[in-house]
Each structure stands twice: as C-alpha cells, then as structure tokens.
Scaffold this motif. Structure first.
Motif, short mmCIF file in Angstrom:
data_model
loop_
_atom_site.label_atom_id
_atom_site.label_comp_id
_atom_site.label_asym_id
_atom_site.label_seq_id
_atom_site.Cartn_x
_atom_site.Cartn_y
_atom_site.Cartn_z
N ALA A 256 -30.13 31.69 -16.66
CA ALA A 256 -29.22 32.83 -16.47
C ALA A 256 -29.28 33.69 -17.74
CB ALA A 256 -27.79 32.35 -16.23
N MET A 257 -29.11 35.00 -17.55
CA MET A 257 -29.04 35.94 -18.66
C MET A 257 -27.76 36.73 -18.51
SD MET A 257 -30.59 36.98 -21.43
CE MET A 257 -32.25 36.34 -21.25
N VAL A 258 -26.94 36.75 -19.57
CA VAL A 258 -25.63 37.39 -19.53
C VAL A 258 -25.49 38.33 -20.72
CG1 VAL A 258 -23.13 37.00 -19.55
CG2 VAL A 258 -24.64 35.34 -18.42
N MET A 259 -25.00 39.53 -20.44
CA MET A 259 -24.71 40.50 -21.48
C MET A 259 -23.20 40.63 -21.61
SD MET A 259 -25.61 44.59 -21.53
CE MET A 259 -24.55 44.96 -20.13
N ALA A 260 -22.70 40.59 -22.84
CA ALA A 260 -21.27 40.81 -23.08
C ALA A 260 -21.06 42.27 -23.44
CB ALA A 260 -20.78 39.91 -24.20
N ALA A 261 -20.09 42.89 -22.80
CA ALA A 261 -19.72 44.28 -23.09
C ALA A 261 -18.20 44.34 -23.19
CB ALA A 261 -20.23 45.22 -22.01
N VAL A 262 -17.72 44.58 -24.39
CA VAL A 262 -16.29 44.58 -24.70
C VAL A 262 -15.72 43.22 -24.32
CG1 VAL A 262 -14.12 45.85 -24.52
CG2 VAL A 262 -16.28 47.09 -24.30
N ASP A 263 -14.95 43.12 -23.23
CA ASP A 263 -14.35 41.84 -22.86
C ASP A 263 -14.88 41.34 -21.51
OD1 ASP A 263 -13.14 43.68 -21.20
OD2 ASP A 263 -11.09 43.15 -21.73
N GLU A 264 -16.04 41.86 -21.08
CA GLU A 264 -16.59 41.50 -19.78
C GLU A 264 -18.00 40.95 -19.92
OE1 GLU A 264 -16.06 43.66 -15.74
OE2 GLU A 264 -17.62 44.72 -16.84
N ALA A 265 -18.30 39.93 -19.13
CA ALA A 265 -19.64 39.39 -19.04
C ALA A 265 -20.34 40.07 -17.87
CB ALA A 265 -19.59 37.89 -18.81
N HIS A 266 -21.59 40.48 -18.08
CA HIS A 266 -22.38 41.06 -17.01
C HIS A 266 -23.55 40.11 -16.75
CE1 HIS A 266 -24.40 44.93 -15.28
NE2 HIS A 266 -24.61 43.88 -14.51
N LEU A 267 -23.54 39.46 -15.58
CA LEU A 267 -24.62 38.56 -15.20
C LEU A 267 -25.82 39.41 -14.82
CD1 LEU A 267 -25.47 35.60 -14.64
CD2 LEU A 267 -24.75 35.99 -12.26
N LEU A 268 -26.84 39.40 -15.66
CA LEU A 268 -28.01 40.24 -15.45
C LEU A 268 -29.04 39.59 -14.55
CD1 LEU A 268 -28.51 41.44 -19.13
CD2 LEU A 268 -27.38 42.67 -17.26
N ASN A 269 -29.19 38.28 -14.64
CA ASN A 269 -30.21 37.59 -13.88
C ASN A 269 -29.86 36.11 -13.85
OD1 ASN A 269 -32.59 36.81 -12.60
ND2 ASN A 269 -33.90 38.03 -13.95
N ILE A 270 -30.10 35.49 -12.70
CA ILE A 270 -29.88 34.05 -12.55
C ILE A 270 -30.84 33.56 -11.48
CG2 ILE A 270 -28.00 34.37 -10.88
CD1 ILE A 270 -26.68 31.84 -12.15
N ALA A 271 -31.43 32.41 -11.70
CA ALA A 271 -32.35 31.85 -10.71
C ALA A 271 -32.51 30.36 -10.93
CB ALA A 271 -33.71 32.53 -10.77
N VAL A 272 -32.84 29.68 -9.84
CA VAL A 272 -33.19 28.26 -9.84
C VAL A 272 -34.55 28.17 -9.18
CG1 VAL A 272 -32.60 26.01 -8.85
CG2 VAL A 272 -30.80 27.45 -9.83
N ALA A 273 -35.36 27.23 -9.62
CA ALA A 273 -36.69 27.02 -9.03
C ALA A 273 -36.56 26.90 -7.51
CB ALA A 273 -37.32 25.77 -9.62
N PRO A 274 -37.34 27.67 -6.75
CA PRO A 274 -37.21 27.66 -5.29
C PRO A 274 -37.30 26.28 -4.66
CG PRO A 274 -38.55 29.51 -5.97
CD PRO A 274 -38.31 28.68 -7.21
N ALA A 275 -38.08 25.38 -5.20
CA ALA A 275 -38.19 24.03 -4.64
C ALA A 275 -36.87 23.26 -4.71
CB ALA A 275 -39.28 23.24 -5.37
N LEU A 276 -35.94 23.75 -5.55
CA LEU A 276 -34.65 23.07 -5.72
C LEU A 276 -33.48 23.86 -5.15
CD1 LEU A 276 -35.21 21.71 -9.34
CD2 LEU A 276 -35.39 20.45 -7.18
N HIS A 277 -33.77 24.90 -4.36
CA HIS A 277 -32.69 25.68 -3.75
C HIS A 277 -31.89 24.83 -2.78
CE1 HIS A 277 -34.37 30.03 -4.43
NE2 HIS A 277 -34.13 29.38 -5.56
N ARG A 278 -30.65 25.23 -2.55
CA ARG A 278 -29.74 24.63 -1.58
C ARG A 278 -29.33 23.20 -1.97
NH1 ARG A 278 -27.99 28.57 1.05
NH2 ARG A 278 -27.16 27.28 2.68
N ARG A 279 -29.29 22.93 -3.27
CA ARG A 279 -28.92 21.61 -3.75
C ARG A 279 -27.76 21.65 -4.74
NH1 ARG A 279 -34.80 18.64 -4.22
NH2 ARG A 279 -35.58 19.48 -2.26
N GLY A 280 -27.12 22.81 -4.85
CA GLY A 280 -25.95 22.92 -5.71
C GLY A 280 -26.25 23.26 -7.16
N LEU A 281 -27.51 23.43 -7.51
CA LEU A 281 -27.84 23.70 -8.91
C LEU A 281 -27.46 25.12 -9.32
CD1 LEU A 281 -31.30 21.90 -9.11
CD2 LEU A 281 -29.13 21.14 -10.09
N GLY A 282 -27.64 26.09 -8.44
CA GLY A 282 -27.25 27.46 -8.75
C GLY A 282 -25.75 27.57 -8.95
#
Length: 161
Positions: free
Chosen positions: A65-91
C-alpha cells in the motif's frame, strides 16, 4: 489443513516499504492492475516521504500500500495483493493495518479513489466503513477510453459529541 487455514496460520507482517522491495512490489502491481504504476511512481513516492507499506506472508512480499498524508488526512494512493492470493482476507488485513498506522500518525480520515468496475474493492471499502463522497470524471485510463473514479472517505478516529 485447508488452503485458507494454512494461509491464516502463516505469519503476516506489515513493514515499511523500502527501495529494496520495489521489484517485488512492481511484480504484484503489474500482475494486479490493468494500468499499473511504473517503478518510478513507487520510487518517487518514497522519495517524497509518502508511507509505503509491504505485507509479508511467511517472509515473502504478497501485497503493498502507498499512502500520502496531507494535513490531517491519509490519501490511499495504491493498494494491491498478489492476484493468486485474492479473496483470502489479505487485502482487508492490509487495509486495516494501514488505517491503524495512519491513525497512530495522527491522521483523522482516509480518502481513496476506486474504479466503479472494481466491484470487489468497492464492496471491501464499503464493508470497512468508507462512504462515497464524490466522483472524478474520466479519472482512470480504461481499455475503451477513460473510467470515472468513486471518491470514498472514512473517519479514522471517533469524534466526541
């Protein structure tokens, strides 16, 4: 032991992303996204001081995950889990840990954009309390032109009445 049980038994670790992690992060991004970030996007984000995180499962990087902080807010810029592990609660686990880190850093809310066509991500964000606060027209590249973004936000701290 079932695959899900084996996955749950493995040690999950959230760690800061470093330059040495970028090959693994880029491999996940390229496999997971139709229009992936380039290595330079990740490197530039780290150099700019954004919070990069990796999810290690049994020692291997399986999400980020990549997060940018701006003042008092977090902006989630990108998040991913390896496709082979999707739908397993890791995200879900990764996002919860990233929200916890943002809260501990003194940030009060998290903002993100998501493709309306990414139904799984939209459902996850809604399930974790994100609500739609707007739309960005033509925000994402798409195979047939551009796709809008749903802008979502969630409080990270409870407000006192």
């Amino acid at each position: 032991m079932t695959d899900r049980a084996a996955l749950a038994a493995e040690t999950r670790l959230l760690a800061p992303m470093g330059e040495a992690d970028l090959d693994a992060v880029l491999a996940i991004e390229t496999a997971a996204a139709a229009f992936p970030w380039l290595r330079g996007h990740f490197a530039d984000s780290l150099k700019a001081g954004y919070s990069g995180w990796v999810l290690r499962l049994g020692g291997e990087i399986v999400g980020f995950a990549m997060v940018m902080a701006a003042v008092d807010e977090a902006h989630l810029l990108n998040i991913a889990v390896a496709p082979a592990l999707h739908r397993r609660g890791l995200g879900r686990w990764l996002l919860i840990k990233v929200m916890d880190a943002a809260r501990q850093a003194g940030l009060f809310s998290m903002l993100l954009e998501v493709r309306p066509s990414n139904l799984g991500a939209v459902a996850l964000y809604q399930d974790l309390g994100f609500v739609e606060i707007g739309r960005r027209k033509g925000y994402y590249p798409a195979a047939d032109g551009r796709e809008d973004a749903i802008v979502m936000q969630r409080a990270l701290v409870e407000t006192q009445a």
